[in-house]
Design a protein around this motif. Structure first.
Motif, PDB file in Angstrom:
ATOM      1  N   GLN A   1       0.834  -1.199   0.000  1.00 26.64           N
ATOM      2  CA  GLN A   1       0.000   0.000   0.000  1.00 26.64           C
ATOM      3  C   GLN A   1       0.871   1.251   0.000  1.00 26.64           C
ATOM      4  O   GLN A   1       0.563   2.237  -0.684  1.00 26.64           O
ATOM      5  N   GLU A   2       1.957   1.223   0.752  1.00 30.03           N
ATOM      6  CA  GLU A   2       2.866   2.361   0.787  1.00 30.03           C
ATOM      7  C   GLU A   2       3.474   2.614  -0.590  1.00 30.03           C
ATOM      8  O   GLU A   2       3.627   3.767  -1.014  1.00 30.03           O
ATOM      9  N   ARG A   3       3.814   1.541  -1.283  1.00 28.74           N
ATOM     10  CA  ARG A   3       4.390   1.688  -2.630  1.00 28.74           C
ATOM     11  C   ARG A   3       3.378   2.329  -3.580  1.00 28.74           C
ATOM     12  O   ARG A   3       3.724   3.177  -4.400  1.00 28.74           O
ATOM     13  N   VAL A   4       2.132   1.925  -3.466  1.00 29.34           N
ATOM     14  CA  VAL A   4       1.085   2.515  -4.310  1.00 29.34           C
ATOM     15  C   VAL A   4       0.942   4.004  -4.016  1.00 29.34           C
ATOM     16  O   VAL A   4       0.838   4.829  -4.931  1.00 29.34           O
TER      17      VAL A   4
ATOM     18  N   SER B   1      -7.383 -10.141   1.172  1.00 27.04           N
ATOM     19  CA  SER B   1      -7.226 -10.217  -0.282  1.00 27.04           C
ATOM     20  C   SER B   1      -8.074  -9.153  -0.974  1.00 27.04           C
ATOM     21  O   SER B   1      -7.617  -8.477  -1.912  1.00 27.04           O
ATOM     22  N   GLU B   2      -9.306  -8.997  -0.525  1.00 27.95           N
ATOM     23  CA  GLU B   2     -10.179  -7.977  -1.112  1.00 27.95           C
ATOM     24  C   GLU B   2      -9.647  -6.574  -0.820  1.00 27.95           C
ATOM     25  O   GLU B   2      -9.794  -5.663  -1.645  1.00 27.95           O
ATOM     26  N   TYR B   3      -9.045  -6.403   0.337  1.00 22.87           N
ATOM     27  CA  TYR B   3      -8.429  -5.118   0.690  1.00 22.87           C
ATOM     28  C   TYR B   3      -7.312  -4.792  -0.302  1.00 22.87           C
ATOM     29  O   TYR B   3      -7.217  -3.673  -0.811  1.00 22.87           O
ATOM     30  N   VAL B   4      -6.459  -5.779  -0.594  1.00 26.35           N
ATOM     31  CA  VAL B   4      -5.354  -5.580  -1.525  1.00 26.35           C
ATOM     32  C   VAL B   4      -5.875  -5.268  -2.925  1.00 26.35           C
ATOM     33  O   VAL B   4      -5.340  -4.411  -3.626  1.00 26.35           O
ATOM     34  N   GLU B   5      -6.919  -5.960  -3.334  1.00 24.31           N
ATOM     35  CA  GLU B   5      -7.495  -5.718  -4.658  1.00 24.31           C
ATOM     36  C   GLU B   5      -7.945  -4.271  -4.811  1.00 24.31           C
ATOM     37  O   GLU B   5      -7.835  -3.686  -5.890  1.00 24.31           O
ATOM     38  N   GLN B   6      -8.473  -3.700  -3.736  1.00 20.54           N
ATOM     39  CA  GLN B   6      -8.961  -2.333  -3.792  1.00 20.54           C
ATOM     40  C   GLN B   6      -7.830  -1.340  -4.004  1.00 20.54           C
ATOM     41  O   GLN B   6      -7.864  -0.543  -4.941  1.00 20.54           O
ATOM     42  N   PHE B   7      -6.796  -1.358  -3.172  1.00 18.81           N
ATOM     43  CA  PHE B   7      -5.766  -0.331  -3.319  1.00 18.81           C
ATOM     44  C   PHE B   7      -4.843  -0.602  -4.504  1.00 18.81           C
ATOM     45  O   PHE B   7      -4.179   0.308  -5.005  1.00 18.81           O
TER      46      PHE B   7
END
Length: 336
Positions: free
Chosen positions: A258-261, A303-309
């Protein structure tokens, strides 16, 4: 507030230069023109001008034909309100009633020019207020960015908090602390969505803006719900399970991605999502499968959290990498 004060001063000054009475009425009208968005200012200006013209003509007609009796003023006010309610133009109702009452009340003093004075005061107030609002556009994009930073930072902080609790061998309770924090993030998101509406209204003034207003807030809204799902799933999990250590590492990796994004860097989420699929988890020898089910639910939510960001466009680069790193280090210093 500063724009409103400036528009009031200019409106009253112009009204006095033109010898319009009562001159202060132009300042009152200008307050109505300074809206949260330029689009609303223009919309309100046209709507108010139409209502003011109708009310002024109705008021001066009633004063000339019947007189300026109090019962006449009350009857005209009632008629103006009824027509506006019938036409669903209630945003201009108050102004129309004031114009009608002022027109009748000043008809004798202004010798038949009351309608002209009232209408000109409305025109001056609305045009000045709209012009001031357009010269210095509302700073909604800056407010949106602040709320985006707060919401995203809180999302990561909540994951840090869950990870820290897992490290010390306890499960984060949903109530009351975590629920309060989640509600705080939701309040940022709801406020941001409201501001995004104002940005969208004025987007015609800056068509080169590539960012869709409100898009990230909708993403964060889904992400905070997945955080809630993770906490609720882990409340039922066994802290003695060996799966706890794996989930600690999974949260740490999620936060770093998330930080990289947020830094505008590209990430490869396919491997991360593959690793977080519950169906790929293998049963731990000597551990009943039903004890792993809460972890499976937590993995699915993560997993759904990762898909979002991972789907966030690489456009919001206002979040500096320094603030991200400092935020993580500060959290663990406090937690420690």
């Amino acid at each position: 507030m500063i724009k409103t004060v400036i528009s009031i001063a200019i409106s009253i000054s112009i009204a006095r230069m033109l010898h319009l009475e009562p001159d202060h009425f132009a300042g009152i009208i200008s307050m109505l023109a300074v809206q949260p968005s330029v689009y609303r200012s223009l919309k309100h200006t046209l709507s108010h001008l139409a209502s003011a013209l109708f009310a002024a003509l109705l008021g001066i007609g009633a004063a000339i034909v019947i007189g300026d009796y109090s019962i006449v003023i009350a009857a005209v006010a009632l008629l103006v309100m009824a027509i506006h309610v019938k036409l669903r133009r209630t945003e201009s109702l108050t102004l129309a009633v004031i114009v009608a009452v002022n027109t009748i009340g000043t008809s004798d003093e202004l010798h038949g020019n009351a309608a002209y004075h009232q209408l000109m005061l409305v025109v001056i107030g609305m045009l000045v207020g709209t012009a001031v609002n357009m010269i210095r556009k509302p700073v909604h994009r800056e407010r949106e960015e602040v709320l985006l930073v707060k919401a995203e930072s809180m999302l990561r902080t909540l994951l840090y908090y869950i990870q820290h609790d897992l490290m010390v061998g306890r499960m984060t309770p949903y109530k009351p602390q975590m629920r309060m924090q989640i509600e705080e993030v939701r309040s940022y998101i709801e406020t941001g969505k409201g501001i995004s509406v104002l940005i969208r209204e004025d987007r015609w003034m800056n068509r080169s803006d590539p960012i869709e207003p409100g898009e990230l807030f909708r993403t964060y809204e889904t992400m905070i719900e997945r955080v809630r799902d993770i906490v609720k799933a882990l409340e039922k999990a066994d802290p003695a399970s060996v799966e706890r250590q794996r989930f600690i590492r999974a949260i740490g990796l999620t936060v770093r991605l998330q930080e990289r994004v947020m830094q505008g860097r590209k990430i490869h989420t396919e491997l991360m999502l593959k690793a977080l699929r519950p169906e790929l988890l293998r049963a731990v020898p000597g551990e009943p499968p039903h004890l792993l089910f809460p972890y499976y639910q937590a993995y699915e939510a993560l997993s759904e959290y990762v898909e979002q960001f991972s789907g966030i466009n690489q456009t919001f680069l206002f979040i500096s990498s320094r603030s991200i790193v400092e935020g993580r280090e500060a959290f663990f210093r406090v937690a420690g």
